[in-house]
Design a protein around this motif. Structure first.
Motif, PDB file in Angstrom:
ATOM      1  N   GLY A 132      10.364  -3.362  -7.857  1.00  0.00           N
ATOM      2  CA  GLY A 132      11.617  -2.703  -8.229  1.00  0.00           C
ATOM      3  C   GLY A 132      12.594  -2.605  -7.076  1.00  0.00           C
ATOM      4  O   GLY A 132      13.330  -1.619  -6.979  1.00  0.00           O
ATOM      5  N   GLY A 133      12.611  -3.608  -6.205  1.00  0.00           N
ATOM      6  CA  GLY A 133      13.550  -3.582  -5.080  1.00  0.00           C
ATOM      7  C   GLY A 133      13.284  -2.444  -4.114  1.00  0.00           C
ATOM      8  O   GLY A 133      14.201  -1.941  -3.475  1.00  0.00           O
ATOM      9  N   GLY A 134      12.041  -2.027  -4.013  1.00  0.00           N
ATOM     10  CA  GLY A 134      11.673  -0.958  -3.086  1.00  0.00           C
ATOM     11  C   GLY A 134      11.588   0.413  -3.724  1.00  0.00           C
ATOM     12  O   GLY A 134      11.308   1.396  -3.037  1.00  0.00           O
ATOM     13  N   LEU A 135      11.799   0.503  -5.034  1.00  0.00           N
ATOM     14  CA  LEU A 135      11.731   1.800  -5.711  1.00  0.00           C
ATOM     15  C   LEU A 135      10.289   2.300  -5.824  1.00  0.00           C
ATOM     16  O   LEU A 135      10.046   3.504  -5.879  1.00  0.00           O
ATOM     17  N   VAL A 136       9.328   1.372  -5.854  1.00  0.00           N
ATOM     18  CA  VAL A 136       7.915   1.746  -5.899  1.00  0.00           C
ATOM     19  C   VAL A 136       7.202   0.995  -4.781  1.00  0.00           C
ATOM     20  O   VAL A 136       7.341  -0.214  -4.646  1.00  0.00           O
ATOM     21  N   LYS A 137       6.449   1.757  -3.971  1.00  0.00           N
ATOM     22  CA  LYS A 137       5.706   1.179  -2.856  1.00  0.00           C
ATOM     23  C   LYS A 137       4.270   1.670  -2.911  1.00  0.00           C
ATOM     24  O   LYS A 137       4.024   2.845  -3.203  1.00  0.00           O
ATOM     25  N   VAL A 138       3.344   0.755  -2.633  1.00  0.00           N
ATOM     26  CA  VAL A 138       1.930   1.095  -2.595  1.00  0.00           C
ATOM     27  C   VAL A 138       1.379   0.621  -1.259  1.00  0.00           C
ATOM     28  O   VAL A 138       1.534  -0.542  -0.899  1.00  0.00           O
ATOM     29  N   ARG A 139       0.758   1.543  -0.513  1.00  0.00           N
ATOM     30  CA  ARG A 139       0.097   1.172   0.735  1.00  0.00           C
ATOM     31  C   ARG A 139      -1.388   1.030   0.467  1.00  0.00           C
ATOM     32  O   ARG A 139      -1.987   1.860  -0.227  1.00  0.00           O
ATOM     33  N   ALA A 140      -1.984  -0.044   1.012  1.00  0.00           N
ATOM     34  CA  ALA A 140      -3.405  -0.308   0.813  1.00  0.00           C
ATOM     35  C   ALA A 140      -3.996  -0.864   2.097  1.00  0.00           C
ATOM     36  O   ALA A 140      -3.279  -1.390   2.949  1.00  0.00           O
ATOM     37  N   ALA A 173       3.523  -3.144  -8.061  1.00  0.00           N
ATOM     38  CA  ALA A 173       3.350  -2.811  -6.644  1.00  0.00           C
ATOM     39  C   ALA A 173       1.874  -2.851  -6.257  1.00  0.00           C
ATOM     40  O   ALA A 173       1.515  -3.319  -5.171  1.00  0.00           O
ATOM     41  N   LEU A 174       1.002  -2.388  -7.149  1.00  0.00           N
ATOM     42  CA  LEU A 174      -0.440  -2.468  -6.884  1.00  0.00           C
ATOM     43  C   LEU A 174      -0.888  -3.922  -6.766  1.00  0.00           C
ATOM     44  O   LEU A 174      -1.660  -4.276  -5.865  1.00  0.00           O
ATOM     45  N   ASN A 175      -0.409  -4.759  -7.663  1.00  0.00           N
ATOM     46  CA  ASN A 175      -0.763  -6.177  -7.606  1.00  0.00           C
ATOM     47  C   ASN A 175      -0.230  -6.839  -6.336  1.00  0.00           C
ATOM     48  O   ASN A 175      -0.904  -7.671  -5.725  1.00  0.00           O
ATOM     49  N   ASP A 176       0.972  -6.462  -5.917  1.00  0.00           N
ATOM     50  CA  ASP A 176       1.553  -7.001  -4.700  1.00  0.00           C
ATOM     51  C   ASP A 176       0.726  -6.561  -3.490  1.00  0.00           C
ATOM     52  O   ASP A 176       0.420  -7.368  -2.606  1.00  0.00           O
ATOM     53  N   ALA A 177       0.343  -5.287  -3.461  1.00  0.00           N
ATOM     54  CA  ALA A 177      -0.477  -4.785  -2.360  1.00  0.00           C
ATOM     55  C   ALA A 177      -1.825  -5.491  -2.335  1.00  0.00           C
ATOM     56  O   ALA A 177      -2.326  -5.867  -1.275  1.00  0.00           O
ATOM     57  N   ARG A 178      -2.399  -5.705  -3.503  1.00  0.00           N
ATOM     58  CA  ARG A 178      -3.714  -6.376  -3.579  1.00  0.00           C
ATOM     59  C   ARG A 178      -3.619  -7.823  -3.069  1.00  0.00           C
ATOM     60  O   ARG A 178      -4.489  -8.293  -2.343  1.00  0.00           O
ATOM     61  N   ALA A 179      -2.559  -8.517  -3.438  1.00  0.00           N
ATOM     62  CA  ALA A 179      -2.372  -9.893  -2.970  1.00  0.00           C
ATOM     63  C   ALA A 179      -2.225  -9.924  -1.450  1.00  0.00           C
ATOM     64  O   ALA A 179      -2.800 -10.793  -0.774  1.00  0.00           O
ATOM     65  N   ILE A 236      -6.537  -2.266   8.615  1.00  0.00           N
ATOM     66  CA  ILE A 236      -5.311  -3.052   8.455  1.00  0.00           C
ATOM     67  C   ILE A 236      -4.596  -2.581   7.204  1.00  0.00           C
ATOM     68  O   ILE A 236      -5.190  -2.542   6.126  1.00  0.00           O
ATOM     69  N   GLU A 237      -3.333  -2.181   7.340  1.00  0.00           N
ATOM     70  CA  GLU A 237      -2.562  -1.700   6.197  1.00  0.00           C
ATOM     71  C   GLU A 237      -1.536  -2.732   5.743  1.00  0.00           C
ATOM     72  O   GLU A 237      -0.914  -3.398   6.562  1.00  0.00           O
ATOM     73  N   VAL A 238      -1.389  -2.847   4.426  1.00  0.00           N
ATOM     74  CA  VAL A 238      -0.351  -3.679   3.826  1.00  0.00           C
ATOM     75  C   VAL A 238       0.428  -2.798   2.854  1.00  0.00           C
ATOM     76  O   VAL A 238      -0.043  -1.740   2.447  1.00  0.00           O
ATOM     77  N   GLU A 239       1.642  -3.249   2.507  1.00  0.00           N
ATOM     78  CA  GLU A 239       2.458  -2.483   1.572  1.00  0.00           C
ATOM     79  C   GLU A 239       2.925  -3.394   0.448  1.00  0.00           C
ATOM     80  O   GLU A 239       3.550  -4.424   0.689  1.00  0.00           O
ATOM     81  N   GLY A 240       2.595  -3.009  -0.775  1.00  0.00           N
ATOM     82  CA  GLY A 240       3.091  -3.707  -1.943  1.00  0.00           C
ATOM     83  C   GLY A 240       4.351  -3.018  -2.427  1.00  0.00           C
ATOM     84  O   GLY A 240       4.443  -1.787  -2.397  1.00  0.00           O
ATOM     85  N   VAL A 241       5.328  -3.807  -2.855  1.00  0.00           N
ATOM     86  CA  VAL A 241       6.622  -3.259  -3.253  1.00  0.00           C
ATOM     87  C   VAL A 241       7.041  -3.872  -4.578  1.00  0.00           C
ATOM     88  O   VAL A 241       6.773  -5.039  -4.858  1.00  0.00           O
TER      89      VAL A 241
END
Length: 107
Positions: free
Chosen positions: A35-43, A74-80, A28-33
């Motif tokens: 800066g309004g989408g300037l930085v994205k992290v997939r986890a 973005a990492l924290n958002d992806a982790r959440a 299962i993949e999630v995406e943390g974002v």
């Protein structure tokens, strides 16, 4: 009252289902974002970082501190989001089990 064999069989079944759920979490993949989408992290829902995407407009030496902050956010958002997906998936597994309130798997 159930026999010890029934209890052991039930425990083995739970362990098997838990292993399957853990394997599913990594698909299962999630995406943390940030800066309004300037930085994205997939986890993965298991918390494994799959990829990082940084908009080229941020790749200037003067933006170093901001980029670091955005990557962390973005990492924290992806982790959440991974934690939420994991909780949902594990909730499906434990929904039919007679567990006391607040009891969490895995132990």
């Amino acid at each position: 009252m159930k026999s010890i064999e029934d209890i052991m069989a039930m425990a083995q079944n739970v362990q098997s289902e838990l292993s399957k759920a853990q394997a599913t979490l990594d698909t299962i993949e999630v995406e943390g974002v940030s800066g309004g989408g300037l930085v994205k992290v997939r986890a993965s829902a298991k918390g494994r970082i799959i990829g990082v995407d940084i908009d080229e407009s941020l790749l200037q030496p003067s933006e170093k501190g901001m980029v670091e902050d955005l990557v962390a956010a973005a990492l924290n958002d992806a982790r959440a989001k991974a934690d939420a997906a994991s909780s949902t998936e594990m909730g499906k597994l434990t929904s039919g089990l007679p567990l006391p309130p607040g009891f969490k798997l895995p132990f």
